[in-house]
Design an enzyme around this catalytic site. Structure first.
Site, PDB file in Angstrom:
ATOM      1  N   ALA A   1       3.393  -3.201   7.207  1.00 62.21           N
ATOM      2  CA  ALA A   1       4.853  -3.339   7.345  1.00 62.21           C
ATOM      3  C   ALA A   1       5.465  -3.843   6.035  1.00 62.21           C
ATOM      4  O   ALA A   1       6.349  -4.689   6.033  1.00 62.21           O
ATOM      5  CB  ALA A   1       5.181  -4.288   8.500  1.00 62.21           C
TER       6      ALA A   1
ATOM      7  N   HIS B   1      -2.410  12.789  -6.862  1.00 61.63           N
ATOM      8  CA  HIS B   1      -1.109  12.121  -6.896  1.00 61.63           C
ATOM      9  C   HIS B   1      -0.955  11.459  -8.258  1.00 61.63           C
ATOM     10  O   HIS B   1      -1.861  10.803  -8.733  1.00 61.63           O
ATOM     11  CB  HIS B   1      -1.117  11.070  -5.787  1.00 61.63           C
ATOM     12  CG  HIS B   1       0.200  10.405  -5.559  1.00 61.63           C
ATOM     13  ND1 HIS B   1       1.402  11.054  -5.683  1.00 61.63           N
ATOM     14  CD2 HIS B   1       0.501   9.142  -5.201  1.00 61.63           C
ATOM     15  CE1 HIS B   1       2.389  10.212  -5.403  1.00 61.63           C
ATOM     16  NE2 HIS B   1       1.862   9.050  -5.108  1.00 61.63           N
TER      17      HIS B   1
HETATM   18  N1  LIG Z   1       1.169   8.154  -1.235  1.00 58.58           N
HETATM   19  C1  LIG Z   1       2.374   7.864  -1.726  1.00 58.58           C
HETATM   20  O1  LIG Z   1       3.160   8.759  -2.052  1.00 58.58           O
HETATM   21  C2  LIG Z   1       2.788   6.420  -1.885  1.00 58.58           C
HETATM   22  C3  LIG Z   1       4.102   6.098  -2.257  1.00 58.58           C
HETATM   23  C4  LIG Z   1       4.451   4.757  -2.362  1.00 58.58           C
HETATM   24  C5  LIG Z   1       3.510   3.765  -2.102  1.00 58.58           C
HETATM   25  N2  LIG Z   1       2.245   4.109  -1.770  1.00 58.58           N
HETATM   26  C6  LIG Z   1       1.223   3.104  -1.474  1.00 58.58           C
HETATM   27  O2  LIG Z   1       1.503   2.524  -0.205  1.00 58.58           O
HETATM   28  C7  LIG Z   1       0.915   1.224  -0.148  1.00 58.58           C
HETATM   29  C8  LIG Z   1       1.935   0.208   0.368  1.00 58.58           C
HETATM   30  O3  LIG Z   1       2.957   0.023  -0.592  1.00 58.58           O
HETATM   31  P1  LIG Z   1       4.112  -1.061  -0.340  1.00 58.58           P
HETATM   32  O4  LIG Z   1       5.041  -0.963  -1.478  1.00 58.58           O
HETATM   33  O5  LIG Z   1       4.634  -0.953   1.059  1.00 58.58           O
HETATM   34  O6  LIG Z   1       3.265  -2.412  -0.443  1.00 58.58           O
HETATM   35  P2  LIG Z   1       3.670  -3.851   0.136  1.00 58.58           P
HETATM   36  O7  LIG Z   1       2.890  -4.831  -0.659  1.00 58.58           O
HETATM   37  O8  LIG Z   1       5.151  -3.988   0.211  1.00 58.58           O
HETATM   38  O9  LIG Z   1       3.125  -3.820   1.642  1.00 58.58           O
HETATM   39  C9  LIG Z   1       1.788  -3.714   1.976  1.00 58.58           C
HETATM   40  C10 LIG Z   1       1.624  -4.352   3.344  1.00 58.58           C
HETATM   41  O10 LIG Z   1       0.267  -4.131   3.772  1.00 58.58           O
HETATM   42  C11 LIG Z   1      -0.076  -5.271   4.563  1.00 58.58           C
HETATM   43  N3  LIG Z   1      -1.509  -5.325   4.798  1.00 58.58           N
HETATM   44  C12 LIG Z   1      -2.496  -5.693   3.946  1.00 58.58           C
HETATM   45  N4  LIG Z   1      -3.692  -5.609   4.565  1.00 58.58           N
HETATM   46  C13 LIG Z   1      -3.464  -5.166   5.817  1.00 58.58           C
HETATM   47  C14 LIG Z   1      -4.300  -4.867   6.946  1.00 58.58           C
HETATM   48  N5  LIG Z   1      -5.623  -4.990   6.897  1.00 58.58           N
HETATM   49  N6  LIG Z   1      -3.696  -4.430   8.088  1.00 58.58           N
HETATM   50  C15 LIG Z   1      -2.355  -4.309   8.168  1.00 58.58           C
HETATM   51  N7  LIG Z   1      -1.517  -4.573   7.143  1.00 58.58           N
HETATM   52  C16 LIG Z   1      -2.070  -4.996   5.986  1.00 58.58           C
HETATM   53  C17 LIG Z   1       0.492  -6.442   3.767  1.00 58.58           C
HETATM   54  O11 LIG Z   1       0.569  -7.623   4.542  1.00 58.58           O
HETATM   55  C18 LIG Z   1       1.843  -5.878   3.340  1.00 58.58           C
HETATM   56  O12 LIG Z   1       2.864  -6.214   4.270  1.00 58.58           O
HETATM   57  C19 LIG Z   1       0.397   0.940  -1.568  1.00 58.58           C
HETATM   58  O13 LIG Z   1      -0.989   1.213  -1.655  1.00 58.58           O
HETATM   59  C20 LIG Z   1       1.194   1.921  -2.413  1.00 58.58           C
HETATM   60  O14 LIG Z   1       0.559   2.239  -3.632  1.00 58.58           O
HETATM   61  C21 LIG Z   1       1.869   5.417  -1.659  1.00 58.58           C
END
Ligand SMILES: NC(=O)c1ccc[n+]([C@@H]2O[C@H](COP(=O)([O-])OP(=O)(O)OC[C@H]3O[C@@H](n4cnc5c(N)ncnc54)[C@H](O)[C@@H]3O)[C@@H](O)[C@H]2O)c1
Length: 309
Positions: free
Chosen positions: A9, A175
């Site tokens: 989240a 990506h």
């Molecule tokens: N594929 C794509 O196009 C794309 C685009 C943007 C971001 N991303 C990736 O998405 C991911 C999330 O990015 P973000 O900006 O939301 O990060 P963020 O740091 O805002 O949120 C990550 C969340 O994951 C939670 N988390 C950690 N371990 C967990 C677990 N075991 N179970 C449940 N929740 C857990 C954290 O508490 C945090 O709230 C990153 O790896 C980012 O690189 C991918």
């Protein structure tokens, strides 16, 4: 769709949840995070925004893996984004155990669910999720290309001055750095892009798209891109929830397409109600095949590094 769960989240999970709930793409939406109260608070906020938008999607938040029970689709957005100075390997070593835990929970509570991986490095983590799921490739895949093509469309609109509505773009491959743009398939109002732009202009667009995530992170400093990734996720969810048979790029497990087997790569796919119903193999010219092979070799190396962790 009856029940959709988003695990993670954070910024991306919340952005996706907001659109999915406002567009009423499912009846129940679970926002699950190790930070349970954060997820609960965000779920309330998103639910209230959905109701204000005329949607009856009910949004719940929490940290309990049992919330996954009977999910039709699970979107994985948990884990850290890449920060300046961090290598792909640094991010992988943090996000791999997170993904493994989530896949264990999915296998226990929602083994029939379709799984959409978003966490980075998305190609490798999609491969891992599929390996751990025991499901076919139709059910476990990732999001990357919908976002990359959206970025490319922005830059094409800026460079040509034409409406982004009329622009179509297509990318394959990994990506980010190793993305493979298929400029032959990029057009404005069906007119090939090369009619409007020089090869130097096109190359600038491609390079900016490759660095699209880094550009935003560099400017925002805290937190990476979230709104466009949220929309990209919602588009894929919409294609699945409404069984639309849309052709969208997805990170899919290849089974011989493009000369590769057993790796996850961004390729055009047909998305319908259970997930991928078909991977589309386009004929590549010599230069495109070289770029695709370069990208695929990078994913192969990344998977080998992951297996060594
Ligand atoms: N594929 C794509 O196009 C794309 C685009 C943007 C971001 N991303 C990736 O998405 C991911 C999330 O990015 P973000 O900006 O939301 O990060 P963020 O740091 O805002 O949120 C990550 C969340 O994951 C939670 N988390 C950690 N371990 C967990 C677990 N075991 N179970 C449940 N929740 C857990 C954290 O508490 C945090 O709230 C990153 O790896 C980012 O690189 C991918």
């Amino acid at each position: 769709m009856n029940k959709l769960s988003i695990v993670g989240a954070g910024l991306v999970g919340e952005a996706a949840a907001l659109i999915i709930a406002r567009e009423e793409l499912c009846r129940e939406l679970m926002l699950i995070d190790v930070q349970g109260e954060l997820a609960q608070g965000k779920a309330l906020d998103v639910w209230q925004a959905a109701v204000e938008s005329g949607s009856d999607t009910r949004v719940y938040g929490g940290s309990n893996a049992e919330m996954l029970q009977d999910s039709d689709l699970v979107v994985i957005t948990a884990g850290v984004p890449r920060k300046p100075g961090q290598s792909r390997q640094d991010v992988l070593s943090i996000n791999l155990p997170i993904l493994d835990t989530i896949m264990r929970d999915i296998n226990r509570h929602a083994p029939e669910a379709t799984v959409l991986v978003v966490s980075n490095p998305v190609d490798v983590l999609t491969y891992r999720a599929w390996s751990l799921s025991g499901q076919g490739r139709d059910r476990v895949f990732g999001q990357a290309g919908v976002l990359d093509t959206a970025r490319m469309k922005c830059f094409i609109a800026e460079e040509t001055g034409f409406s982004a509505r009329d622009i179509t773009a297509l990318v394959l491959g990994g990506h980010g750095d190793s993305m493979v743009p298929l400029m032959r398939y990029c057009a404005v109002g069906s007119v090939p892009l090369s009619h409007f732009l020089s090869s130097q202009q096109i190359e600038r667009i491609v390079e900016r798209t490759r660095q699209g995530g880094g550009e935003i992170l560099g400017l925002k400093k805290v937190g990476s891109a979230c709104d466009a990734p949220g929309v990209a996720i919602a588009q894929m969810v919409d294609a699945i929830a409404n069984g639309r048979n849309r052709i969208l790029p997805a990170v899919a497990i290849l089974e011989g397409e493009y000369g590769r087997t057993g790796i996850a790569m961004g390729v055009p796919c047909v998305l319908a109600d259970k997930g991928i119903v078909r991977v589309i193999e386009l004929p590549l010219d010599a230069q495109e095949q070289v770029m695709f092979d370069h990208s695929a070799d990078q994913v192969v190396r990344d998977i080998a590094e992951m297996n060594a962790l």
